[in-house]
Design a protein around this motif. Structure first.
Motif, short mmCIF file in Angstrom:
data_model
loop_
_atom_site.label_atom_id
_atom_site.label_comp_id
_atom_site.label_asym_id
_atom_site.label_seq_id
_atom_site.Cartn_x
_atom_site.Cartn_y
_atom_site.Cartn_z
N ASP A 332 0.82 -1.23 0.00
CA ASP A 332 0.00 0.00 0.00
C ASP A 332 0.85 1.27 0.00
OD1 ASP A 332 -2.18 -1.66 0.28
OD2 ASP A 332 -2.60 -1.13 2.36
N GLU A 333 1.82 1.31 0.90
CA GLU A 333 2.50 2.58 1.14
C GLU A 333 3.76 2.76 0.31
OE1 GLU A 333 0.85 4.65 3.45
OE2 GLU A 333 -0.59 2.98 3.44
N ARG A 334 4.44 1.64 0.04
CA ARG A 334 5.69 1.74 -0.71
C ARG A 334 5.50 1.38 -2.18
NH1 ARG A 334 8.21 4.77 1.78
NH2 ARG A 334 8.26 4.57 4.02
N LYS A 335 4.27 0.92 -2.48
CA LYS A 335 3.92 0.54 -3.86
C LYS A 335 4.81 -0.57 -4.43
CE LYS A 335 0.88 3.84 -3.73
NZ LYS A 335 -0.16 3.41 -2.80
N TRP A 336 5.29 -1.44 -3.55
CA TRP A 336 6.04 -2.60 -4.03
C TRP A 336 5.07 -3.64 -4.54
CZ3 TRP A 336 10.10 -4.13 0.26
CH2 TRP A 336 10.98 -3.05 0.45
N GLY A 337 5.54 -4.56 -5.34
CA GLY A 337 4.70 -5.69 -5.74
C GLY A 337 4.52 -6.62 -4.55
N ARG A 338 3.41 -7.38 -4.54
CA ARG A 338 3.15 -8.31 -3.45
C ARG A 338 4.23 -9.39 -3.35
NH1 ARG A 338 -0.50 -10.64 -0.01
NH2 ARG A 338 -1.76 -8.84 0.35
N LYS A 339 4.62 -9.90 -4.51
CA LYS A 339 5.59 -10.98 -4.53
C LYS A 339 6.95 -10.53 -3.98
CE LYS A 339 7.40 -14.32 -7.78
NZ LYS A 339 7.46 -14.75 -9.18
N LYS A 340 7.41 -9.40 -4.51
CA LYS A 340 8.69 -8.87 -4.05
C LYS A 340 8.64 -8.59 -2.55
CE LYS A 340 11.12 -4.44 -4.22
NZ LYS A 340 11.09 -3.10 -4.81
N SER A 341 7.56 -7.97 -2.08
CA SER A 341 7.45 -7.64 -0.65
C SER A 341 7.52 -8.90 0.19
CB SER A 341 6.12 -6.95 -0.34
OG SER A 341 5.85 -5.95 -1.28
N ALA A 342 6.74 -9.92 -0.20
CA ALA A 342 6.69 -11.13 0.61
C ALA A 342 8.07 -11.80 0.68
CB ALA A 342 5.65 -12.10 0.05
N ILE A 343 8.74 -11.88 -0.46
CA ILE A 343 10.04 -12.56 -0.48
C ILE A 343 11.08 -11.79 0.34
CG2 ILE A 343 11.95 -13.31 -1.96
CD1 ILE A 343 9.90 -13.98 -4.09
N LEU A 344 11.11 -10.48 0.12
CA LEU A 344 12.12 -9.67 0.80
C LEU A 344 11.90 -9.66 2.31
CD1 LEU A 344 14.41 -8.05 -0.52
CD2 LEU A 344 13.11 -5.99 0.07
N ILE A 345 10.66 -9.42 2.72
CA ILE A 345 10.37 -9.32 4.16
C ILE A 345 10.55 -10.69 4.82
CG2 ILE A 345 8.55 -8.83 5.85
CD1 ILE A 345 7.49 -6.77 3.71
#
Ligand code: PHE
Length: 447
Positions: A332-345
């Motif tokens: 929502d706030e950083r406008k990252w993709g869901r996939k990238k966010s999940a993997i990175l976090i």
């Protein structure tokens, strides 16, 4: 403020939220915390905390989430833009990282116990051997680290696929089966000879056990078990339709979660006392007791593996909801993709989880932190699983009670709930009871 970020179906929300709430908090953390705090009195204070402190916060969180349709940071920002309130959201995101890290270590052990029981390693096990097995397993980095990574990888995989595609599907079928096995375990444990002593320990409040830490632990347990204080329920609330009755949903979630925790106690304590095991064995408790119990149960060779598998899945529906908080923030706030966010976090949480995984005996320094005399794992559970959630819940109650104002929250709650009579009680609780008691209990920590 409805958005198209994906949403839950009617029953989907209750199931997913109950899936978030029911997990290792109920079956692993609750019994050992009861054991460490001397039994019945803890249970009483825990129940009072659920009703008077945690439930009002639960309703506040889901309402906040549904009204704003956002992650915790976005939710505070939507209502009070440009104020420091969003820091409460950031604290939630940080707690998400930290809780995911240690929770996945324990979840990994559950998975390991599935493999152990499926390969018949618990056949004819005695209480002593069960304790040695648990020690050997949790202190071996060669098991702990890969299982931690595996568990986070599975969580990432589900969260990557999004709300209804991933989260909802997994919650639907498995919970009833888990419940069925819990009933079987309950019957077995209650019919062991000497079970009554366990029940007495579990139910009979001993006033001399009363200490500030017991009260803090009980309240923290209520928040941890109901997934409160870090915005999980704000985030899940953001996927709920306006037609849903938030009050009854919250009621179901809280009753179900508390019921399962109470049941876990009725399984663990009779078994501990009848087998002469240690009721204050800390985080190992559940892993010490259950293999012995299954071995004494007709069909245990089948139900044991099934149980550990289902428990891993119950833990998974919780880790999904924990990872979902920082991921929803990033999307929502950083406008990252869901996939990238999940993997990175997920990867970062895995790294943060390493010291917790190594602290269960394998690295002496981490297993007994200088000055504190507790393990890194125990410290992490206390700081992130108890303190940070309590602080988060305190500010969420203050926010709804004083910044957003209960009147506005009530307008949101009324959608889908019709006219409500008992709501003035909730307004009172969220303005006065929850915040004042949380504050008092946190201050009590210093005495
Ligand atoms: N409630 C979960 C459990 O009892 C743990 C959890 C804590 C989940 C905080 C989300 C947020 O296992």
């Amino acid at each position: 403020m409805e958005t198209n970020r994906g949403s839950f179906s009617r029953i989907g929300f209750i199931l997913a939220a109950a899936g978030s709430a029911v997990g290792l908090g109920n079956l692993w953390k609750f019994p050992y915390t009861v054991g460490e705090n001397g039994g019945g009195l803890f249970v009483v204070i825990y129940l009072l905390s659920v009703i008077a402190i945690a439930f009002p916060v639960l309703l506040a969180e889901v309402t906040l989430g549904r009204f704003t349709g956002k992650n915790p940071v976005g939710a505070f920002n939507a209502i009070k833009p440009g104020t420091p309130w969003k820091l409460v959201g950031y604290l939630g995101v940080a707690s998400g990282f930290m809780i995911l890290s240690f929770y996945s270590v324990v979840a990994g052990t559950t998975l390991g116990y599935f493999f152990k029981s499926v390969t018949g390693q618990f056949v004819n096990i005695t209480p002593e051997i069960a304790e040695q097995t648990c020690d050997a397993f949790t202190s071996n980095p060669a098991f702990q680290l890969p299982l931690l990574a595996l568990f986070i990888a599975i969580t990432v995989f589900v969260v990557m696929r999004g709300v209804s595609g991933g989260i909802e599907k997994f919650s639907k079928i498995l919970m009833p089966v888990l419940f069925g096995i819990l009933i079987l375990l309950l019957v077995r444990s209650l019919t062991l000879s000497g079970a009554a002593k366990g029940i007495e320990f579990y139910l009979k409040p001993d006033i001399s056990a009363l200490k500030p830490k017991l009260v803090l632990d009980a309240m923290g347990q209520a928040f941890f078990s109901l997934s409160l204080g870090m915005g999980t329920m704000i985030t899940y609330g953001s996927y709920v339709s306006k037609r849903e009755n938030l009050v009854t949903s919250a009621g179901w979630i809280a009753s179900f979660d508390t019921g399962i925790a109470l049941m876990a106690g009725f399984i663990i304590f009779p078994a501990i006392f009848s087998q002469g095991m240690n009721e204050a064995a800390g985080p190992d408790t559940m892993f010490n007791v259950l293999p012995v119990l299954f071995d004494k149960m007709p069909g245990g060779i089948f139900f044991g593996p099934l149980f550990f598998l289902l428990l891993s899945i119950a833990a998974l529906t919780s880790t999904i909801s924990i990872l979902e908080v920082p991921v929803a923030y990033a999307v929502d706030e950083r406008k990252w993709g869901r996939k990238k966010s999940a993997i990175l976090i997920g990867s970062i949480a895995c790294l943060i989880g390493v010291p917790a995984a190594l602290s269960q005996g394998s690295v002496p320094f981490l297993a007994d932190l200088p000055l504190l005399h507790i393990s890194f794992m125990a410290l992490w559970v206390q700081v992130w699983g108890v303190l940070s959630l309590s602080i988060g819940a305190f500010f969420i109650a203050l926010f709804v009670g004083y910044a957003w104002k209960p009147g506005n929250a009530l307008m949101e709650i009324r959608q889908g709930a019709g006219s409500l009579k008992a709501v003035s009680l909730w307004v009172f609780a969220v303005k006065y009871v929850s915040p004042l008691l949380i504050l008092a209990i946190l201050i009590g920590m210093f005495f």
